[in-house]
Design a protein around this motif. Structure first.
Motif, short mmCIF file in Angstrom:
data_model
loop_
_atom_site.label_atom_id
_atom_site.label_comp_id
_atom_site.label_asym_id
_atom_site.label_seq_id
_atom_site.Cartn_x
_atom_site.Cartn_y
_atom_site.Cartn_z
N MET A 253 0.85 -1.19 0.00
CA MET A 253 0.00 0.00 0.00
C MET A 253 0.89 1.25 0.00
SD MET A 253 -2.52 1.94 -0.01
CE MET A 253 -3.77 0.70 -0.34
N LEU A 254 0.95 1.91 -1.14
CA LEU A 254 1.77 3.11 -1.28
C LEU A 254 0.91 4.37 -1.18
CD1 LEU A 254 3.95 1.98 -4.35
CD2 LEU A 254 4.34 1.53 -1.92
N ARG A 255 -0.36 4.24 -1.57
CA ARG A 255 -1.18 5.44 -1.73
C ARG A 255 -1.52 6.12 -0.40
NH1 ARG A 255 -6.04 5.34 -3.80
NH2 ARG A 255 -6.59 3.25 -3.07
N ASP A 256 -1.51 5.36 0.69
CA ASP A 256 -1.90 6.01 1.95
C ASP A 256 -0.68 6.65 2.65
OD1 ASP A 256 -0.57 3.86 3.04
OD2 ASP A 256 -2.15 3.33 4.47
N LYS A 257 0.43 6.77 1.88
CA LYS A 257 1.62 7.43 2.45
C LYS A 257 1.84 8.79 1.79
CE LYS A 257 3.69 3.00 3.52
NZ LYS A 257 4.38 1.89 2.92
N HIS A 258 0.76 9.30 1.19
CA HIS A 258 0.88 10.60 0.54
C HIS A 258 0.77 11.71 1.58
CE1 HIS A 258 -0.69 8.77 -3.52
NE2 HIS A 258 0.49 8.32 -3.17
N ASN A 259 1.76 11.82 2.43
CA ASN A 259 1.76 12.89 3.42
C ASN A 259 3.21 13.28 3.70
OD1 ASN A 259 2.75 11.10 5.65
ND2 ASN A 259 0.75 10.12 5.30
N VAL A 260 3.40 14.36 4.36
CA VAL A 260 4.76 14.89 4.54
C VAL A 260 5.65 13.93 5.33
CG1 VAL A 260 4.17 17.32 4.32
CG2 VAL A 260 3.98 16.20 6.55
N GLY A 262 5.36 10.62 5.11
CA GLY A 262 5.51 9.37 4.36
C GLY A 262 5.11 8.15 5.18
N ILE A 263 4.22 8.36 6.11
CA ILE A 263 3.79 7.22 6.92
C ILE A 263 2.38 6.79 6.49
CG2 ILE A 263 5.20 7.79 8.93
CD1 ILE A 263 2.63 8.99 10.18
N SER A 264 2.07 5.56 6.79
CA SER A 264 0.78 5.00 6.40
C SER A 264 -0.33 5.64 7.24
CB SER A 264 0.82 3.49 6.62
OG SER A 264 -0.30 2.90 6.08
N SER A 265 -1.25 6.31 6.56
CA SER A 265 -2.29 7.02 7.30
C SER A 265 -3.67 6.38 7.12
CB SER A 265 -2.35 8.48 6.83
OG SER A 265 -2.58 8.52 5.43
N GLY A 266 -3.75 5.29 6.37
CA GLY A 266 -5.04 4.61 6.18
C GLY A 266 -5.94 5.38 5.23
N GLY A 267 -7.19 4.93 5.16
CA GLY A 267 -8.16 5.65 4.33
C GLY A 267 -8.16 5.21 2.87
N LYS A 268 -7.33 4.23 2.53
CA LYS A 268 -7.27 3.77 1.13
C LYS A 268 -7.08 2.25 1.10
CE LYS A 268 -5.24 8.10 -0.50
NZ LYS A 268 -5.29 8.78 0.81
N ALA A 269 -7.62 1.65 0.05
CA ALA A 269 -7.41 0.21 -0.15
C ALA A 269 -7.31 -0.07 -1.65
CB ALA A 269 -8.57 -0.58 0.44
N TYR A 424 -13.17 5.68 3.55
CA TYR A 424 -11.97 5.47 2.72
C TYR A 424 -12.37 5.17 1.28
CZ TYR A 424 -12.96 0.49 3.44
OH TYR A 424 -13.56 -0.74 3.47
N GLU A 425 -11.38 5.20 0.39
CA GLU A 425 -11.68 4.92 -1.02
C GLU A 425 -10.94 3.68 -1.51
OE1 GLU A 425 -8.90 5.28 -2.78
OE2 GLU A 425 -8.01 7.26 -2.60
N LEU A 426 -11.50 3.09 -2.53
CA LEU A 426 -10.97 1.83 -3.05
C LEU A 426 -10.52 2.02 -4.50
CD1 LEU A 426 -13.97 -0.27 -1.81
CD2 LEU A 426 -11.66 -0.60 -0.99
N LEU A 427 -9.34 1.50 -4.81
CA LEU A 427 -8.85 1.50 -6.18
C LEU A 427 -8.84 0.06 -6.68
CD1 LEU A 427 -7.44 2.96 -8.61
CD2 LEU A 427 -5.27 2.28 -7.55
N VAL A 428 -9.51 -0.19 -7.80
CA VAL A 428 -9.59 -1.55 -8.34
C VAL A 428 -8.49 -1.72 -9.39
CG1 VAL A 428 -11.02 -3.20 -9.60
CG2 VAL A 428 -12.06 -1.67 -7.91
N ARG A 429 -7.76 -2.81 -9.31
CA ARG A 429 -6.69 -3.08 -10.27
C ARG A 429 -6.75 -4.54 -10.73
NH1 ARG A 429 -1.14 -0.74 -7.72
NH2 ARG A 429 -0.58 -0.70 -9.92
N ALA A 430 -6.33 -4.74 -11.96
CA ALA A 430 -6.11 -6.12 -12.40
C ALA A 430 -4.86 -6.63 -11.70
CB ALA A 430 -5.93 -6.17 -13.91
N PRO A 431 -4.77 -7.92 -11.41
CA PRO A 431 -3.57 -8.44 -10.74
C PRO A 431 -2.31 -8.15 -11.57
CG PRO A 431 -5.29 -10.10 -10.82
CD PRO A 431 -5.76 -8.98 -11.68
N ILE A 432 -1.19 -8.03 -10.88
CA ILE A 432 0.09 -7.86 -11.58
C ILE A 432 0.33 -9.16 -12.35
CG2 ILE A 432 2.54 -7.31 -11.34
CD1 ILE A 432 0.49 -5.19 -10.17
N PRO A 433 0.50 -9.09 -13.68
CA PRO A 433 0.55 -10.34 -14.46
C PRO A 433 1.92 -10.99 -14.49
CG PRO A 433 0.64 -8.46 -15.94
CD PRO A 433 0.55 -7.89 -14.55
N ILE A 434 1.92 -12.29 -14.35
CA ILE A 434 3.12 -13.08 -14.61
C ILE A 434 2.74 -14.05 -15.73
CG2 ILE A 434 4.86 -14.63 -13.64
CD1 ILE A 434 4.15 -13.51 -10.87
#
Lengths: 556, 149
Positions: A253-260, A262-269, A424-434
């Motif tokens: 989870m990288l998106r919930d570290k968008h703060n000065v 850089g710590i995990s603040s939650g609110g995103k999945a 919180y908000e949710l971002l839907v993604r296709a799995p990382i493909p192998i």
């Protein structure tokens, strides 16, 4: 439960029970085996009694999900359905796969494909959705049933028709490029193949699957916990095979570290959704822009609606051309026959437009393969006649994309104000493909043994790899050996080691090849949002190579 | 002629009243009401049931029965063949009773059987059989409907 289904021990136990019971009431009766009373009264009565008792036991078990779990397939399906309907859980009925077939003609002549024409691939049968007519002039295209015949650059002509599977089931979700044969001779038809991957085919849920679903879906069908979000998605998109949800505290989870800090603040999945076993190859007709007349360089852009869940652009060809099935085998290697693609760049479009909120996405690593992905690529068409074209002119091309379908629809549902979580908000993604590739060698022990159906073997291996869960995160030799062992029987053995390769398409646009003779693991790269929790293995049957050798043995 | 004391004996259902003067009976039911039997008659009935039941046809007791009917159906129905098949069937019965021991008095326990006569007609075979218990013997007539090849 039929009489034939009753176990012998159940019947013999019931015979003993009835003989004892009647003897207690009528001690003067000879109820030993061989006597008329036993053979003509006790034995038939025992079958009837055992059948009734088994049905009563099954009925009682059907009323209890805990009891039903022990032997789900023995439970009466209708009873189980009635019980689970009280909990608003319904068995997913099977559905028929649909798709489009390309009819390749030797001449540009009107051709009728009757409604009842059977198109078969192995033992899978499809029918046209209506009677189609391929016509040679666009003037004659007057309805959905009349399709324009277009010339291919190899001298052949094609038109496409819509078909539907004869039966329900996921086995009918065949891959793009698969070759079909028709039940009746169709004039001028030289080949038939799938224009894109077929979709929509679903197996009816078995009792085991239904009870498993009940366990998970008894939680509220809302996007909240991992279990309930999974239930919510599967309730609305029945083809979804698996989900994996990354949230606060997870390394990926990288998106919930968008703060000065850089710590995990939650609110995103981040919700990684595998909507089918293998990704689809889908052709799209696109208007491309001539950007350099001299070098015949063109640019094509895919909007976020077109690029949602797309892994890569597989090929681009003139709009009136077609790739043959042989050019589109497998997913691991590039398609052959494509115009040279110079640069393909993915981007993000998080404009608010129709939404009242969009996920907070900063980089491609955070948003690739999502509903907000865009793709721009350049390609060169040396055969393009630019005599009457200037820079900026628009030309139609057919673009083949590899994608996980329904990503946009699932994202839109989870962004709907009615359904989305309040906190919180949710971002839907296709799995990382192998994308995987496998070469195995079989040894035929008995030269007189029947030939093995390698196509069926490839499909079995592909299905098994597609069933690997996010949690497992690896393809192992044992999985492949286990998948083929029952099919091989005693006349064939599988030789080890074999060659297993994988191409990881990281979300930042880079890729990596991994190879092993015994195991491929999902990379553990949380900074690239790529771990076993987010990656999926795809092994297309076309990417499996099976060689067979016959053992040379002396007579014993 | 000896007599037996049937007091306190366990009884079975009598499924034929085809008694004849020479102590034979035929499997030909003309009973108009349920009757019971005991003694050697039970053994004769058991023998007829086992002989005519195809081994493996009873799911809960696959060893019960014999291969006699199957063997006869696929044979040329010569007297020699019929006797061979019959002897084989008797052996199967004895093996069955070895695993499933018989209970009761001597005249209710099967010991052996032999063919007294064979009559082959257009569409049936009629066997006259002597069934021996540990105490007495009984003759029975078993008709078998077959298609003569």
């Amino acid at each position: 439960m039929t009489f034939a289904d009753l176990p012998a021990t159940t019947i013999s136990d019931t015979e003993s029970f009835l003989a004892t019971l009647i003897s207690e009431q009528f001690p003067s009766l000879d109820l030993t085996k061989g006597r008329v009373l036993y053979e003509l009264l006790i034995r038939p009565a025992a079958i009837f009694y055992a059948s009734n008792q088994t049905n009563i036991d099954n009925f009682k078990n059907s009323l209890s999900l805990i009891a039903a779990k022990d032997n789900p397939e023995a439970i009466d399906s209708e009873l189980l359905d009635l019980v689970l309907k009280n909990l608003r859980i319904e068995r997913a009925a099977g559905s028929k796969s649909t798709g489009r077939l390309v009819i390749v003609l030797s001449e540009n002549t009107s051709t009728v494909i009757p409604r009842l024409t059977e198109f078969t691939l192995n033992d899978l049968t499809f029918y046209p959705t209506e009677t189609f007519i391929g016509v040679s002039s666009s003037v004659n295209v007057t309805s959905n049933a009349t399709r324009l015949i277009t010339a291919r650059n190899d001298g052949a002509y094609t038109f496409s028709i819509d078909v539907e599977a004869a039966d329900t089931g996921s086995a009918f979700n065949i891959q793009q490029g698969a070759s079909f044969i028709s039940s009746s001779a169709l004039p001028r038809v030289i080949s038939i193949y799938a224009e894109s991957g077929f979709s929509g085919g679903l197996d009816a849920e078995s009792n085991t699957e239904l009870i498993r679903k009940a366990s998970s879906t008894l939680s509220p069908k809302v996007a909240c916990t991992r279990l309930s979000t999974d239930s919510f998605i599967k309730e609305n998109f029945t083809s979804v095979a698996a989900t994996s949800i990354i949230g606060c505290g997870d390394g990926e989870m990288l998106r919930d570290k968008h703060n000065v800090f850089g710590i995990s603040s939650g609110g995103k999945a981040d919700v990684y959704v595998r909507t089918r076993g293998l990704p689809l190859v889908e052709p799209i007709i696109k208007e491309c822009t001539l950007t350099n007349k001299a070098s015949k360089l063109l640019t094509c852009g895919l909007s976020r609606d077109e690029a949602a869940g797309v892994y890569e652009v597989r090929a681009v060809i003139p709009a009136n051309a077609d790739l043959t099935p042989a050019q589109t085998v497998g997913l691991y290697s590039p398609f052959t026959g494509s115009l040279p693609i110079d640069i393909a760049v993915s981007g993000l479009d998080i404009s608010i437009d129709d939404y009242d909120i969009v996920p907070d996405v900063d980089s491609l690593t955070e948003g690739a393969f999502s509903r907000f992905q865009t793709i721009v690529f350049n390609f060169t068409d040396e055969d393009l006649d630019t005599t009457n074209l200037d820079d900026g002119a628009v030309v139609e091309y057919k673009v083949y994309v590899l994608k996980m379908p329904d990503i946009a629809a699932i994202q839109d549902m989870l962004l709907d104000r009615q359904y989305r979580p309040c906190g919180y908000e949710l971002l839907v993604r296709a799995p990382i493909p192998i994308l995987c590739n496998l070469s195995i060698s079989l040894l035929k022990l008995n030269s007189n043994a029947a030939d093995i159906d390698t196509e069926s073997l490839k499909q079995t291996i592909s299905d098994r790899v597609s069933a690997i869960t996010f949690q497992a995160g690896k393809v192992t030799a044992s999985i492949i050996i286990d998948a083929v062992t029952t099919i091989l029987g005693s006349d064939y053995v599988i030789e080890t080691p074999f060659t297993l390769m994988g191409k990881v398409l990281y979300p930042d646009g880079t890729s990596e090849f991994v190879t092993s003779s015994y195991r491929i693991d999902a990379p553990d790269e949380p900074a690239l949002c790529t771990t076993n929790r987010t990656a999926a293995f795809y092994l297309d049957p076309g990417d499996i190579d099976i060689s067979i050798q016959t053992a040379v043995n002396r007579q014993v | 002629m000896s007599t037996s004391d049937y007091t306190g004996r366990k009884v079975d259902l009598l499924f034929t009243d085809g008694w004849s003067e020479d102590s034979k009976f035929q499997i030909m039911n003309t009973l108009d009401a349920a009757k019971i039997c005991t003694g050697v008659q039970k053994v004769a009935q058991t023998f007829a049931l086992m002989l005519l039941t195809e081994v493996g046809s009873i799911k809960a007791d696959p060893e019960f029965g014999t291969t006699f009917i199957n063997d006869v159906s696929s044979s040329s129905k010569s007297e020699f063949e019929l006797i061979s098949f019959f002897d084989s069937a008797v052996l199967q019965m004895r093996n069955y009773f070895r695993v499933n021991p018989q209970t009761g008095p001597d005249d209710e326990r099967f010991i052996r059987a032999k063919i007294l006569s064979v009559q082959v007609s257009a569409d049936s075979i009629q066997l006259t059989i002597q069934v021996d218990t540990a105490a007495v013997s009984r003759s029975i007539v078993v008709p078998i409907g077959v298609v003569i090849r």
